[in-house]
Design a protein around this motif. Structure first.
Motif, mmCIF file in Angstrom:
data_model
loop_
_atom_site.group_PDB
_atom_site.id
_atom_site.type_symbol
_atom_site.label_atom_id
_atom_site.label_comp_id
_atom_site.label_asym_id
_atom_site.label_seq_id
_atom_site.Cartn_x
_atom_site.Cartn_y
_atom_site.Cartn_z
ATOM 1 N N PRO A 1 0.633 -4.931 -4.370
ATOM 2 C CA PRO A 1 0.535 -3.599 -3.745
ATOM 3 C C PRO A 1 -0.909 -3.150 -3.584
ATOM 4 O O PRO A 1 -1.712 -3.264 -4.519
ATOM 5 C CB PRO A 1 1.291 -2.701 -4.725
ATOM 6 C CG PRO A 1 2.250 -3.614 -5.421
ATOM 7 C CD PRO A 1 1.478 -4.909 -5.573
ATOM 8 N N SER B 1 0.151 3.163 -1.840
ATOM 9 C CA SER B 1 1.529 3.642 -1.852
ATOM 10 C C SER B 1 1.624 4.981 -1.142
ATOM 11 O O SER B 1 0.609 5.611 -0.843
ATOM 12 C CB SER B 1 2.055 3.763 -3.290
ATOM 13 O OG SER B 1 1.324 4.739 -4.011
ATOM 14 N N GLU C 1 9.319 6.626 -1.168
ATOM 15 C CA GLU C 1 8.068 6.161 -0.568
ATOM 16 C C GLU C 1 8.127 6.320 0.946
ATOM 17 O O GLU C 1 9.181 6.167 1.559
ATOM 18 C CB GLU C 1 7.833 4.683 -0.900
ATOM 19 C CG GLU C 1 7.564 4.392 -2.373
ATOM 20 C CD GLU C 1 6.120 4.603 -2.784
ATOM 21 O OE1 GLU C 1 5.259 4.744 -1.899
ATOM 22 O OE2 GLU C 1 5.857 4.622 -3.996
ATOM 23 N N TYR D 1 4.910 -2.715 3.526
ATOM 24 C CA TYR D 1 6.089 -3.028 2.719
ATOM 25 C C TYR D 1 7.338 -3.282 3.559
ATOM 26 O O TYR D 1 8.125 -4.178 3.270
ATOM 27 C CB TYR D 1 6.361 -1.906 1.717
ATOM 28 C CG TYR D 1 5.259 -1.698 0.713
ATOM 29 C CD1 TYR D 1 4.638 -2.781 0.088
ATOM 30 C CD2 TYR D 1 4.818 -0.426 0.383
ATOM 31 C CE1 TYR D 1 3.616 -2.589 -0.830
ATOM 32 C CE2 TYR D 1 3.800 -0.222 -0.545
ATOM 33 C CZ TYR D 1 3.205 -1.302 -1.140
ATOM 34 O OH TYR D 1 2.193 -1.108 -2.052
ATOM 35 N N ALA E 1 5.059 9.823 -7.484
ATOM 36 C CA ALA E 1 5.078 8.360 -7.592
ATOM 37 C C ALA E 1 5.971 7.905 -8.730
ATOM 38 O O ALA E 1 6.672 6.893 -8.628
ATOM 39 C CB ALA E 1 3.662 7.832 -7.781
ATOM 40 N N GLY F 1 2.846 2.544 2.917
ATOM 41 C CA GLY F 1 2.304 1.695 1.868
ATOM 42 C C GLY F 1 2.224 0.246 2.327
ATOM 43 O O GLY F 1 2.982 -0.176 3.201
ATOM 44 N N ALA G 1 -1.614 2.441 -5.997
ATOM 45 C CA ALA G 1 -0.310 1.929 -6.404
ATOM 46 C C ALA G 1 -0.354 1.485 -7.855
ATOM 47 O O ALA G 1 0.646 1.045 -8.410
ATOM 48 C CB ALA G 1 0.089 0.745 -5.520
ATOM 49 N N PRO H 1 6.146 0.622 -5.160
ATOM 50 C CA PRO H 1 5.410 -0.506 -4.574
ATOM 51 C C PRO H 1 5.762 -1.852 -5.219
ATOM 52 O O PRO H 1 5.842 -2.866 -4.525
ATOM 53 C CB PRO H 1 3.948 -0.135 -4.824
ATOM 54 C CG PRO H 1 3.946 1.351 -4.931
ATOM 55 C CD PRO H 1 5.236 1.697 -5.593
#
Length: 447
Positions: A158, A161, A317, A112, A390, A320, A359, A143
């Motif tokens: 994604p 994550s 996060e 990411y 999350a 990921g 994700a 994500p």
């Protein structure tokens, strides 16, 4: 990131440069019509029925089974899976292929933090025209925001994550009558108590890590980066950043952090013998503990990330990655079919079964996933904690379109706070100045 270790392999200062003149290679004018007009599900299915070959560059191990299953389901399709290196090794190879205009894969595995760099350089396809813009409810907020890469398009799907949590050695905590800290104030108090009781033991380690630092600022509500096309803002003088640096500086100044590099032999040993008693990190960590810290089996547990204020439930996060289609691909519809299979359809469950952290909201909210007991963690249902994290990831975070470079100079700037009298806040100011200078040299308007 993935179920393999998360830490980035940083490149030298001259590597992976990005300029505003960068464009996709010359083969992009031979693309299929998938990016020229919106593609329907029927168009993608037609590409599968017709068959063909696509090349995927990825280092994530669970994709091997995904490829095998995909080819079995669609026998007319051949997927060539290539490991072109881990992290920045692959990014360098991909950038070189784009510049050369040949040898470019159809699909690339991109973390990411690195996605904006390739998106802005027009090396990746905006997947909106292939139907990706309809998948917003499919993925968790962190994500999904990340694959927009600071823009309105969708530049990847994604793959996994890394919502953050506190991983801790319950045996060590119980011995010293320490409860899993609910706030960062309690966390600092626990660090002092543990180290005072056993000078060889530390609550955690830290010698300076760009990903950890930015994730901590993220959780504190900081937004040091703003991106609007080629206009970029870098400002580590915001309230969220200062909240983190004020707290973490206490741990640095009082020498309460184990001076051990993450992923080193000494780090694994410390996690195993209890001299490093906890980690605040991403949800991909269980597999790394299980494979690398076998002595910790049954001793470790997972708790929510400590909060800056009592009663909050903010998370961030840490790691990921996504699968992205290159702009140069001549078989975009077929490539998108594989992306969707690997990240949304059967492949998503296959990867979760192999240990990847999802994700996707479907897998994340599944009773089978949340109620699964983890023997390494004393039978705790750790996914309940991680899934809740999350859902609590703060929205609005952005990475720089040259974050790969920025991270590569982190230890030359912020890292000094761990080895000299430089404060963490002053180190971030140096990082800000160096990042600003680089961005301006690459043609960005940097505030």
């Amino acid at each position: 990131m993935t179920i393999i270790r998360r830490h980035a392999i940083l490149l030298g200062a001259a590597a992976l440069s990005v300029t505003l003149t960068a464009t996709a290679c010359s083969s992009s004018d031979k693309q299929d019509s998938g990016a020229a007009k919106p593609a329907s599900d029927a168009d993608v299915q037609a590409a599968l029925d017709a068959g063909g070959e696509i090349t995927v560059w990825a280092w994530e191990p669970t994709l091997k089974k995904v490829v095998s299953d995909f080819e079995a389901k669609y026998p007319k399709v051949k997927v060539k899976l290539v490991n072109a290196g881990t992290g920045n090794e692959q990014y360098t190879a991909l950038q070189n292929a784009v510049k050369a205009g040949s040898g470019i894969p159809d699909i690339a595995h991109v973390e990411y933090y690195a996605l904006p760099q390739f998106a802005l350089a027009k090396s990746l396809t905006d997947l909106s025209a292939l139907g990706a813009d309809k998948l917003n409810s499919t993925f968790t907020p962190g994500p999904w925001n990340a694959v927009h890469a600071g823009g309105s398009g969708v530049y990847g799907l994604p793959m996994d994550s890394g919502p953050m949590a506190l991983f801790y050695n319950k045996e060590v905590f119980d011995k010293h009558k320490i409860k899993a800290p609910a706030t960062w104030e309690e966390y600092i108090a626990a660090a002092k108590k543990l180290h005072a009781a056993d000078p060889k033991a530390y609550l955690t380690n830290d010698t300076g890590d760009a990903g950890f630092t930015t994730s901590m600022i993220w959780q504190a509500g900081g937004k040091p980066y703003t991106v609007n096309g080629t206009e970029v803002g870098v400002n580590f003088d915001d309230a969220g950043t200062k909240q983190f640096t004020t707290a973490w500086q206490k741990l640095i100044s009082d020498k309460l952090l184990a001076p051990v590099n993450s992923w080193s032999d000494a780090w694994y040993k410390g996690l195993g013998d209890g001299t490093i008693a906890s980690l605040v990190t991403g949800a991909w960590m269980p597999a790394s503990l299980e494979s690398g810290v076998k002595a910790g089996a049954g001793k470790w547990r997972v708790a929510p990330m400590p909060q800056w204020k009592s009663g909050q439930e903010a998370s961030a996060e840490n790691g990921g990655s996504s699968l992205a289609i290159t702009q140069a691909s001549t078989n975009k519809k077929l490539a998108y079919a594989f992306l969707k299979y690997a990240t949304v359809d059967e492949g998503a469950q296959s990867r979760v079964d192999a240990g990847a952290f999802p994700a996707t909201t479907k897998q994340l909210n599944s009773p089978d996933f949340q109620n699964k007991k983890a023997p390494y963690f004393g039978g705790q249902q750790i996914n309940q904690v991680l899934a809740k994290s999350a859902g609590n990831v703060l929205i609005g975070w952005s990475y720089l379109p040259f974050q790969v470079y920025a991270n590569s100079i982190f230890n030359d700037t912020v890292g000094k706070a761990y080895v000299s009298g430089t404060t963490l806040q002053d180190g971030l100011k140096s990082w800000q100045d160096a990042s600003t200078k680089y961005g301006q040299e690459q043609g960005f308007t940097v505030k």
